[in-house]
Design an enzyme around this catalytic site. Sequence first.
Site: not given
Length: 583
Positions: A124-125, A300, A302, A304-305, A400
């Site tokens: 992710s982030h 981010d 991937d 999703d944010r 998300k």
Amino acid sequence: MVVFEVTRKGTTPIDGQKPGTSGLRKKVVVFQQPNYLHNFVQSTFNALTTEKVRGATLVVSGDGRYFSKVAIQIIIKMAAANGVKSVWVGLNGLLSTPAVSCVIRERVGADGSKSTGAFILTASHNPGGPHEDFGIKYNMENGGPAPEAITDKIYENTRTINEYLIAENLPDVDISTIGVTNFTGPEGSYDVEVFDSASDYVKLMKSIFDFASLQKLIASPNFTLCFDALHGVAGAYAKRIFVEELGAKESSLINCIPKEDFGGGHPDPNLTYAKELVFRMGLGKSSTQEEPPEFGAAADGDADRNMILGKRFFVTPSDSVAIIAANAVQSIPYFASGLKGVARSMPTSAALDVVASNLSLKFFEVPTGWKFFGNLMDAGLCSICGEESFGTGSDHIREKDGIWAVLAWLSIIAYKNKENLDGDKLVTVEDIVRQHWAAYGRHYYTRYDYENVDAAGAKELMSYLVDLQSSLPEINNIIKGIRTDVSDIVDANEFEYKDPVDGSVSKHQGIRYLFADGSRLVFRLSGTGSEGATIRLYIEQYEKDSSKISRDSQEALGPLVEVALKLSKMQEFTGRSEPTVIT
């Protein structure tokens, strides 16, 4: 055509393979240990029912971070050995997490097949590179993260595993070219299809939003935008959507070439790490000489944010989801028939609660973790949801979705300006937020992150906070000794959630102190770091008085911040005099 054989390889359990809220995340060097990835992948196959594996179609892709290409080839070989029929891989191994969810739910293969799940390779982030983080998680046939019943089973399997299956003589598949590679094994044909990473996702976005109205907004001489992918996988979608579909200038995009190490940066879309975007939008410590764009956004690693910015103006994630919910029916065609309900994670501010109350919408407060929203969506109870950690989404998928949130905001701006695109001045992001505060009140809100804290000290701090909750009078005496201008605590508990859909109970989801005036303090240990512990402290104050909704956030929250730090003995337990990140 290559004929492969299945080999059973002996192995032994490896400690610490318990998936967190978003899968298993560790340093790359940990994943590079012999059998580390193999054990986790086989434990996942063993946790799934037979029909989800044998003869099934799986998606294997991710955010492109370092070690992804190696991992994809390993999983392709293990999927073959476990009886999977087809594997779908995004071009160059790239698929955003929301795009994976979309592909699982929407894509149909040439033979009419649909995917039953996916291995998503992302942390992710978190930063990427040879000495940084890697991650893997499994998503189910609804496109959402595996529920706790499955992740618990995966973990149990990692503790007892003694062998894994792999097709060692299967050659590496070229994932840099679109096409299908066919193999044959003991159970018949096996194919790997490499497909365009963006097409399915772009098609879904065009079915949700009014792209014609967004094109008019972007063509307006008064409107400018800047999108920052932070060298994450969002770059694989940004040009297609913002430039080719909506007509934005290519110069509107920054850091949109996906890189294995995210360009050496931290792909977390916040005011600390999205430095170039923050500077361009006029929010840096040194102001830019040029006039900032009207709208700015970042995603981010991937994708999703998201972070939403106006000219010299930051929109908190908690406000963002509330504003999207308040404006969705008018602004976004997908929601034209109304919202089924809304939901937020427990640490997220109560701004969404106020919207739900005013609009008579079903409302749910859930633990942190997108899987909880997915249950509500599958049951038809929730249309829009969000969390304070820069995650916003809807029931179009079960993750998300950073680019969805950006398009939602552009849709709201387009709607507010539909009669005004050629006027002297547009209704701005800041105007929209201030209008919302005037109508619903303002939730002053901040989050303090203490990253890579000694795990033992972090656990001691949380235990101390739980013990304190046994006596409200004692807590209030301590608080009055710190500040006399803070109201009394009227409730203190550990958040526990009973899922209204499946009845499952999630305990120990965060420690809460609730004040008489609607203020809140929340303490959580986060499961998204790869080493040490991360303590997150959330501080919120609700203000209905319209004469007090324009104060500086840190000034308004000052008394509560002081109470939170002294009440928790944060420095004493962690050795930290200040947080790593303030949002």
